[in-house]
Design an enzyme around this catalytic site. Structure first.
Site, PDB file in Angstrom:
ATOM      1  N   SER A   1      34.675  38.680  43.330  1.00 19.87           N
ATOM      2  CA  SER A   1      34.221  37.297  43.477  1.00 19.87           C
ATOM      3  C   SER A   1      33.142  37.219  44.547  1.00 19.87           C
ATOM      4  CB  SER A   1      35.401  36.404  43.863  1.00 19.87           C
ATOM      5  OG  SER A   1      35.735  36.645  45.212  1.00 19.87           O
ATOM      6  N   LYS A   2      32.666  36.011  44.748  1.00 18.44           N
ATOM      7  CA  LYS A   2      31.584  35.739  45.702  1.00 18.44           C
ATOM      8  C   LYS A   2      31.811  36.381  47.065  1.00 18.44           C
ATOM      9  CE  LYS A   2      28.251  33.458  43.986  1.00 18.44           C
ATOM     10  NZ  LYS A   2      27.123  34.353  43.878  1.00 18.44           N
TER      11      LYS A   2
END
Ligand code: GLU
Length: 438
Positions: free
Chosen positions: A205-206
């Site tokens: 994820s980010k």
């Protein structure tokens, strides 16, 4: 003949997991001399956007993953899904049902089975409890098909032989098998790819950094490096090789060597591979990457010609890890607005006699007819000799004035690449800068 498809939903940026799915399908098709089909699954009317579709087309083109058929858009094939659903209604395998939440939708009857077995090329046999699967919607009240139905109707229509996709779709497979059965079609082979995890073992994820293809492109990773890196996330050629070019990936790729377990996304490895791909590029390839990169990611930067890039590449191929380094390490070649290293300015430019020395250097360089590295070297060495100073005493201020830093690749070739006008302008600019601040 092998026929595979990449079937993204155009609902956002291109996530790395999706990119890897595209790569595996493409490599498999190329290795098997089969066909790679592109299908845009835009049946979610609220979440699909034309921008996301464009990002998919651009991303695949940038990676060089060319498709043999398509792009097909499911939103333009509604008649096909509706006809298929109507046929199933006639045969008693599907029915209309109306409720408050979903409106009047068409449902497929899920056959009553205690166990549903999915045979998967990677995970082998997966057994589901059949009682957990209810009848499910195949056409929504807005006339659009659901993913599970459109996917099957299309895979039949396109004669897909192998479905290679992320393993988040394993749990959809029992429903899709029911749709094949109802349509009296035989299902393709399935290969569900294990997840890509972040470096800490959590879902990618980010917080692990960039997650979309667009971001990696903007950071200046060459397409071949990303292909190589993503191909190795879940697959290996069976020996210790890590650096593989496109031809090698195609000739080595097989579904049999895909790992059953998830893989971790390691940015250090991506950087290392990127540097290897830069180093091993042909001058033409590097020129193409660099020009495209600067044009898109660094507007206002000067675009150079092919001959120039060829020489630049010789000078920098061992120094650049990504094309982004063109901006961080070599900005002074492409833009007048580059930063001077303050310490270098203090310790080297603001020294007794330096402005005069730089003015003499300008004179010597101005007199050169041929602004080649050899002539520049001769001119500057002559000057140092005449002045009776060590060569470094002259070279250092010239380097700082021209590049803003104390460390750069070969000074003579650097100046030659900057060109005569630019070099002279930089030297006089530096003199002015020193004198202004006195
Ligand atoms: N649209 C689905 C996705 O993007 C396709 C899955 C499939 O390949 O069947 O995940």
């Amino acid at each position: 003949m092998i026929r595979v498809r990449f079937a993204p939903a155009p609902t956002g940026f291109m996530h790395m997991g999706n990119v890897r799915t595209a790569i595996y399908n493409w490599l498999f098709a190329r290795h098997q001399k089969g066909s790679f089909i592109l299908r845009i699954e835009d049946t979610d009317r609220t979440r699909s956007t034309p921008e996301a579709t464009q990002a998919i087309l651009d991303g695949l083109a940038w990676l060089g993953l060319n498709w043999d058929e398509g792009p097909f858009f499911q939103s333009q094939r509604l008649g096909l899904y509706n006809d298929a659903a109507q046929k199933l209604i006639t045969k008693g395998q599907a029915y209309y049902r109306e409720d408050a939440q979903k409106g009047k939708a068409i449902y497929l009857k899920m056959p009553e089975k205690e166990k549903i077995e999915v045979f998967d090329l990677i995970h082998e046999k997966i057994v589901f409890d059949g009682r957990l699967f209810d009848d499910f919607v195949i056409v929504k009240s807005d006339g659009f098909p659901t993913y599970n139905f459109a996917c099957v109707v299309d895979d039949v229509d396109f004669k897909i032989t192998d479905v290679i996709r992320g393993d988040e779709h394993i749990s959809n497979t029992p429903r899709q098998l029911a749709a094949y059965e109802a349509l009296q079609e035989s299902p393709p082979r399935f290969a569900h790819l294990p997840m890509i995890l972040g470096s800490d073992g959590g879902k990618l994820s980010k917080r692990h950094g960039a997650t979309s293809l667009e971001e990696y492109k903007a950071r200046g990773f060459p397409p071949g490096a990303l292909l190589n890196f993503l191909a190795l996330l879940g697959w290996s050629p069976g020996d210790n090789r890590e650096f593989l070019n496109l031809d090698e990936l195609i000739s080595e790729f097989s579904l049999a060597r895909i790992r059953k377990t998830s893989s971790q996304f390691d940015e250090h490895k991506l950087l290392w591979l990127s540097a290897e791909h830069v180093r091993n590029a042909s001058p033409q390839e590097f020129t193409r990457w660099a020009s495209e990169f600067l044009k898109e990611e660094a507007p206002g930067f000067e675009i150079k010609d092919e001959a120039w890039w060829g020489r630049f590449f010789t000078l920098y191929r061992e120094r650049l890890k990504t094309l982004g380094d063109l901006i961080t390490q070599a900005r002074f070649f492409f833009h007048e607005d580059f930063q001077f290293d303050e310490e270098a300015v203090d310790k080297i430019l603001r020294q007794e006699g330096v402005p005069e020395l730089l003015e003499e250097a300008q004179e010597s360089l101005k007199a050169l007819e041929d602004f080649s590295a050899e002539e520049i070297e001769r001119g500057l060495r002559d000057l140092a000799g005449k002045r009776g100073i060590g060569f470094g005493k002259l070279a250092q201020p010239v380097r700082v004035a021209a590049t803003g830093t104390r460390v750069s690749a070969s000074l003579f070739e650097t100046l030659s690449l900057l060109g005569k006008n630019c070099t002279l302008k930089r030297l006089s600019g530096a003199v002015k800068m020193i004198q202004d601040k006195r």
